[in-house]
Design a protein around this motif. Structure first.
Motif, short mmCIF file in Angstrom:
data_model
loop_
_atom_site.label_atom_id
_atom_site.label_comp_id
_atom_site.label_asym_id
_atom_site.label_seq_id
_atom_site.Cartn_x
_atom_site.Cartn_y
_atom_site.Cartn_z
N GLN A 39 0.85 -1.19 0.00
CA GLN A 39 0.00 0.00 0.00
C GLN A 39 0.88 1.24 0.00
OE1 GLN A 39 -2.95 0.17 3.13
NE2 GLN A 39 -4.20 1.59 1.95
N ALA A 40 0.75 2.02 -1.06
CA ALA A 40 1.46 3.28 -1.16
C ALA A 40 0.57 4.40 -0.62
CB ALA A 40 1.83 3.55 -2.62
N PRO A 41 1.14 5.51 -0.21
CA PRO A 41 0.33 6.61 0.33
C PRO A 41 -0.74 7.05 -0.66
CG PRO A 41 2.65 7.00 0.77
CD PRO A 41 2.59 5.80 -0.13
N GLY A 42 -1.95 7.14 -0.18
CA GLY A 42 -3.06 7.60 -1.00
C GLY A 42 -3.60 6.57 -1.97
N LYS A 43 -3.09 5.35 -1.90
CA LYS A 43 -3.55 4.30 -2.81
C LYS A 43 -4.13 3.13 -2.04
CE LYS A 43 -0.43 5.38 -6.63
NZ LYS A 43 0.54 4.81 -7.61
N GLN A 44 -4.90 2.31 -2.75
CA GLN A 44 -5.47 1.12 -2.13
C GLN A 44 -4.41 0.02 -2.01
OE1 GLN A 44 -8.92 0.05 -4.51
NE2 GLN A 44 -10.26 1.18 -3.13
N ARG A 45 -4.62 -0.84 -1.06
CA ARG A 45 -3.74 -2.00 -0.91
C ARG A 45 -3.93 -2.91 -2.12
NH1 ARG A 45 -3.25 -4.75 4.95
NH2 ARG A 45 -3.01 -2.52 5.37
N GLU A 46 -2.82 -3.40 -2.66
CA GLU A 46 -2.90 -4.23 -3.86
C GLU A 46 -2.07 -5.50 -3.69
OE1 GLU A 46 -1.25 -2.29 -7.28
OE2 GLU A 46 0.71 -2.00 -6.36
N LEU A 47 -2.48 -6.52 -4.40
CA LEU A 47 -1.74 -7.78 -4.40
C LEU A 47 -0.41 -7.61 -5.10
CD1 LEU A 47 -1.55 -10.92 -4.02
CD2 LEU A 47 -2.56 -11.07 -6.32
N VAL A 48 0.65 -8.10 -4.47
CA VAL A 48 1.95 -8.16 -5.11
C VAL A 48 2.20 -9.57 -5.63
CG1 VAL A 48 4.44 -7.89 -4.82
CG2 VAL A 48 2.86 -6.34 -3.64
N ALA A 49 2.09 -10.55 -4.75
CA ALA A 49 2.30 -11.95 -5.14
C ALA A 49 1.73 -12.85 -4.06
CB ALA A 49 3.79 -12.24 -5.32
N ALA A 50 1.35 -14.07 -4.46
CA ALA A 50 0.81 -15.04 -3.52
C ALA A 50 1.24 -16.43 -3.94
CB ALA A 50 -0.70 -14.93 -3.45
#
Length: 119
Positions: A39-50
Motif C-alpha cells: 500500500q502506497a500513500p493515497g492508494k489502495q492496498r494491492e496484491l503483489v504476489a501469492a
C-alpha cells in the motif's frame, strides 16, 4: 490462530534488489495461501504476489518478471525477492495468510515493512 512477522524492508536505489521474509507461527498447518500486498500513500492496498499450499503462484501485473515469491506454507514461511526495483514500488509491504479456522476462512496481516526506492 496465526501470527505473522515480517522482515527485510529498507531503502534501495532504483534498479536494486531487496528480499522480504515472513514467518508464521501458531496454527500454520491451517494456512492455505500466503502472500504479499503493498500500500502506497493515497492508494489502495494491492496484491503483489501469492503462493498456495500447492505451490501455485500469482503476481500483480506491475511486478511480473521482476519479483519472485517462494516459500513453504507447511512451514509458515514466505519470501519475496524483488529485483529491478522502481520508485513506484515504494510502499508498505504486508504479509498475508489465508487459513482455515473451524471451517471458516480467515485472513491475518503482518505489521508491514517499509520499502523505499530512490530514483
Amino acid at each position: 490462530q496465526v501470527q505473522l512477522v515480517e522482515s527485510g524492508g529498507g531503502l534501495v536505489q532504483a534498479g536494486g534488489s531487496l528480499r522480504l521474509s515472513c514467518t508464521a507461527s501458531g496454527s500454520i498447518f491451517s494456512i492455505k495461501i500466503m502472500g504479499w500486498y503493498r500500500q502506497a500513500p493515497g492508494k489502495q492496498r494491492e496484491l503483489v504476489a501469492a503462493i498456495s499450499s500447492g505451490g501455485t503462484t500469482s503476481y500483480g501485473n506491475s511486478v511480473k518478471g521482476r519479483f519472485a515469491i517462494s516459500g513453504d506454507n507447511a512451514k509458515g514461511t514466505v519470501y519475496l525477492q524483488m529485483n529491478s526495483l522502481k520508485p513506484e514500488d515504494t510502499a508498505v509491504y504486508y504479509c498475508n495468510a489465508q487459513f482455515q479456522d473451524m471451517g471458516v476462512t480467515r485472513f491475518k496481516w503482518g505489521q508491514g515493512t517499509q520499502v523505499t526506492v530512490s530514483s
